[in-house]
Design a protein around this motif. Sequence first.
Motif, PDB file in Angstrom:
ATOM      1  N   LEU A 197      58.772  41.691  35.517  1.00 57.61           N
ATOM      2  CA  LEU A 197      58.648  41.541  36.968  1.00 57.61           C
ATOM      3  C   LEU A 197      59.720  42.353  37.692  1.00 57.61           C
ATOM      4  N   LYS A 198      60.956  42.252  37.237  1.00 57.01           N
ATOM      5  CA  LYS A 198      62.062  42.966  37.886  1.00 57.01           C
ATOM      6  C   LYS A 198      61.905  44.478  37.744  1.00 57.01           C
ATOM      7  N   LYS A 199      61.377  44.924  36.617  1.00 53.65           N
ATOM      8  CA  LYS A 199      61.162  46.350  36.395  1.00 53.65           C
ATOM      9  C   LYS A 199      60.033  46.889  37.275  1.00 53.65           C
ATOM     10  N   ASN A 200      58.929  46.148  37.356  1.00 53.66           N
ATOM     11  CA  ASN A 200      57.756  46.615  38.093  1.00 53.66           C
ATOM     12  C   ASN A 200      57.829  46.367  39.594  1.00 53.66           C
ATOM     13  N   PHE A 201      58.598  45.342  40.011  1.00 54.40           N
ATOM     14  CA  PHE A 201      58.684  44.991  41.433  1.00 54.40           C
ATOM     15  C   PHE A 201      60.147  44.803  41.835  1.00 54.40           C
ATOM     16  N   PRO A 202      60.933  45.883  41.775  1.00 55.94           N
ATOM     17  CA  PRO A 202      62.377  45.756  41.989  1.00 55.94           C
ATOM     18  C   PRO A 202      62.780  45.281  43.386  1.00 55.94           C
ATOM     19  N   THR A 203      61.910  45.388  44.363  1.00 52.77           N
ATOM     20  CA  THR A 203      62.276  44.988  45.723  1.00 52.77           C
ATOM     21  C   THR A 203      61.953  43.524  46.022  1.00 52.77           C
ATOM     22  N   ILE A 204      61.281  42.846  45.089  1.00 54.15           N
ATOM     23  CA  ILE A 204      60.911  41.443  45.312  1.00 54.15           C
ATOM     24  C   ILE A 204      61.791  40.566  44.425  1.00 54.15           C
ATOM     25  N   PRO A 205      62.562  39.649  45.030  1.00 55.68           N
ATOM     26  CA  PRO A 205      63.410  38.771  44.222  1.00 55.68           C
ATOM     27  C   PRO A 205      62.575  37.862  43.316  1.00 55.68           C
ATOM     28  N   VAL A 206      63.126  37.549  42.149  1.00 59.20           N
ATOM     29  CA  VAL A 206      62.492  36.655  41.188  1.00 59.20           C
ATOM     30  C   VAL A 206      63.424  35.468  40.971  1.00 59.20           C
ATOM     31  N   GLU A 207      62.891  34.256  41.120  1.00 58.53           N
ATOM     32  CA  GLU A 207      63.661  33.043  40.870  1.00 58.53           C
ATOM     33  C   GLU A 207      62.909  32.181  39.874  1.00 58.53           C
ATOM     34  N   THR A 208      63.651  31.439  39.067  1.00 62.62           N
ATOM     35  CA  THR A 208      63.012  30.511  38.138  1.00 62.62           C
ATOM     36  C   THR A 208      62.978  29.114  38.753  1.00 62.62           C
ATOM     37  N   VAL A 209      61.964  28.358  38.357  1.00 66.98           N
ATOM     38  CA  VAL A 209      61.844  26.958  38.762  1.00 66.98           C
ATOM     39  C   VAL A 209      61.576  26.130  37.508  1.00 66.98           C
ATOM     40  N   ASP A 210      61.947  24.878  37.563  1.00 63.18           N
ATOM     41  CA  ASP A 210      61.762  23.974  36.432  1.00 63.18           C
ATOM     42  C   ASP A 210      60.276  23.677  36.271  1.00 63.18           C
ATOM     43  N   GLU A 211      59.755  23.890  35.069  1.00 65.28           N
ATOM     44  CA  GLU A 211      58.335  23.617  34.859  1.00 65.28           C
ATOM     45  C   GLU A 211      58.090  22.408  33.956  1.00 65.28           C
ATOM     46  N   ARG A 212      59.142  21.643  33.682  1.00 66.20           N
ATOM     47  CA  ARG A 212      58.960  20.462  32.846  1.00 66.20           C
ATOM     48  C   ARG A 212      57.968  19.503  33.496  1.00 66.20           C
ATOM     49  N   TYR A 213      57.043  19.043  32.710  1.00 65.01           N
ATOM     50  CA  TYR A 213      56.026  18.058  33.100  1.00 65.01           C
ATOM     51  C   TYR A 213      54.976  18.557  34.083  1.00 65.01           C
ATOM     52  N   THR A 214      54.982  19.824  34.457  1.00 66.08           N
ATOM     53  CA  THR A 214      53.987  20.268  35.430  1.00 66.08           C
ATOM     54  C   THR A 214      52.574  20.233  34.863  1.00 66.08           C
ATOM     55  N   SER A 215      52.408  20.506  33.581  1.00 68.85           N
ATOM     56  CA  SER A 215      51.061  20.431  32.997  1.00 68.85           C
ATOM     57  C   SER A 215      50.556  18.994  32.985  1.00 68.85           C
ATOM     58  N   LYS A 216      51.439  18.052  32.657  1.00 66.58           N
ATOM     59  CA  LYS A 216      51.036  16.642  32.693  1.00 66.58           C
ATOM     60  C   LYS A 216      50.727  16.209  34.118  1.00 66.58           C
ATOM     61  N   MET A 217      51.527  16.670  35.073  1.00 63.15           N
ATOM     62  CA  MET A 217      51.271  16.346  36.473  1.00 63.15           C
ATOM     63  C   MET A 217      49.946  16.946  36.930  1.00 63.15           C
ATOM     64  N   ALA A 218      49.648  18.152  36.459  1.00 63.16           N
ATOM     65  CA  ALA A 218      48.386  18.801  36.813  1.00 63.16           C
ATOM     66  C   ALA A 218      47.207  17.994  36.281  1.00 63.16           C
ATOM     67  N   LYS A 219      47.308  17.537  35.041  1.00 66.68           N
ATOM     68  CA  LYS A 219      46.227  16.733  34.464  1.00 66.68           C
ATOM     69  C   LYS A 219      46.053  15.422  35.222  1.00 66.68           C
ATOM     70  N   SER A 220      47.165  14.806  35.634  1.00 67.84           N
ATOM     71  CA  SER A 220      47.090  13.570  36.420  1.00 67.84           C
ATOM     72  C   SER A 220      46.436  13.834  37.772  1.00 67.84           C
ATOM     73  N   ALA A 221      46.797  14.944  38.393  1.00 65.52           N
ATOM     74  CA  ALA A 221      46.208  15.298  39.685  1.00 65.52           C
ATOM     75  C   ALA A 221      44.702  15.521  39.548  1.00 65.52           C
ATOM     76  N   MET A 222      44.299  16.159  38.454  1.00 65.47           N
ATOM     77  CA  MET A 222      42.876  16.404  38.219  1.00 65.47           C
ATOM     78  C   MET A 222      42.124  15.084  38.061  1.00 65.47           C
ATOM     79  N   LEU A 223      42.751  14.123  37.404  1.00 65.97           N
ATOM     80  CA  LEU A 223      42.156  12.805  37.232  1.00 65.97           C
ATOM     81  C   LEU A 223      42.014  12.110  38.585  1.00 65.97           C
ATOM     82  N   GLU A 224      43.073  12.186  39.398  1.00 69.88           N
ATOM     83  CA  GLU A 224      43.050  11.578  40.728  1.00 69.88           C
ATOM     84  C   GLU A 224      42.017  12.222  41.640  1.00 69.88           C
ATOM     85  N   MET A 225      41.764  13.527  41.428  1.00 66.50           N
ATOM     86  CA  MET A 225      40.756  14.223  42.237  1.00 66.50           C
ATOM     87  C   MET A 225      39.338  13.865  41.802  1.00 66.50           C
TER      88      MET A 225
END
Length: 136
Positions: A79-107
């Motif tokens: 990302l940094k090599k191909n898009f040097p003018t756009i900042p890249v930040e990391t975010v915590d992805e722990r449990y997001t897949s489980k949260m996504a599955k729960s959201a799908m169930l709720e929907m």
Amino acid sequence: MARIICIDYGGKRTGIAVTDPFQIIATGLTTIETKNFIPFLKDYFSKEQVELILIGMPTNWDDSDTHATPLVKRAIEQLKKNFPTIPVETVDERYTSKMAKSAMLEMGLKKSQRRDKKLVDEIAATIMLQEYLERL
């Protein structure tokens, strides 16, 4: 204003979510094959103004690396090599897949829809992006 894009990067599939131009609402954009990751973003960035790239960083509870962490770190380098003018930040992805599955169930999605890993990846990216927006 410009959009923020969030990426749930994986070995096979990559889920992508974006904000509206006013950075109020996070919406799932798509899930793509990871091998098409950079070409997809080049095309998207040619059409839409993006001011920040967020990417989910997989870590264990003790903040140690998972088996997927080196893969994501290489993606960040791309990302940094191909898009040097756009900042890249990391975010915590722990449990997001489980949260996504729960959201799908709720929907009320059918079991076959909840097994769709492409949809899970897209929703996981959306959850990460929405959490980022709520922290702003």
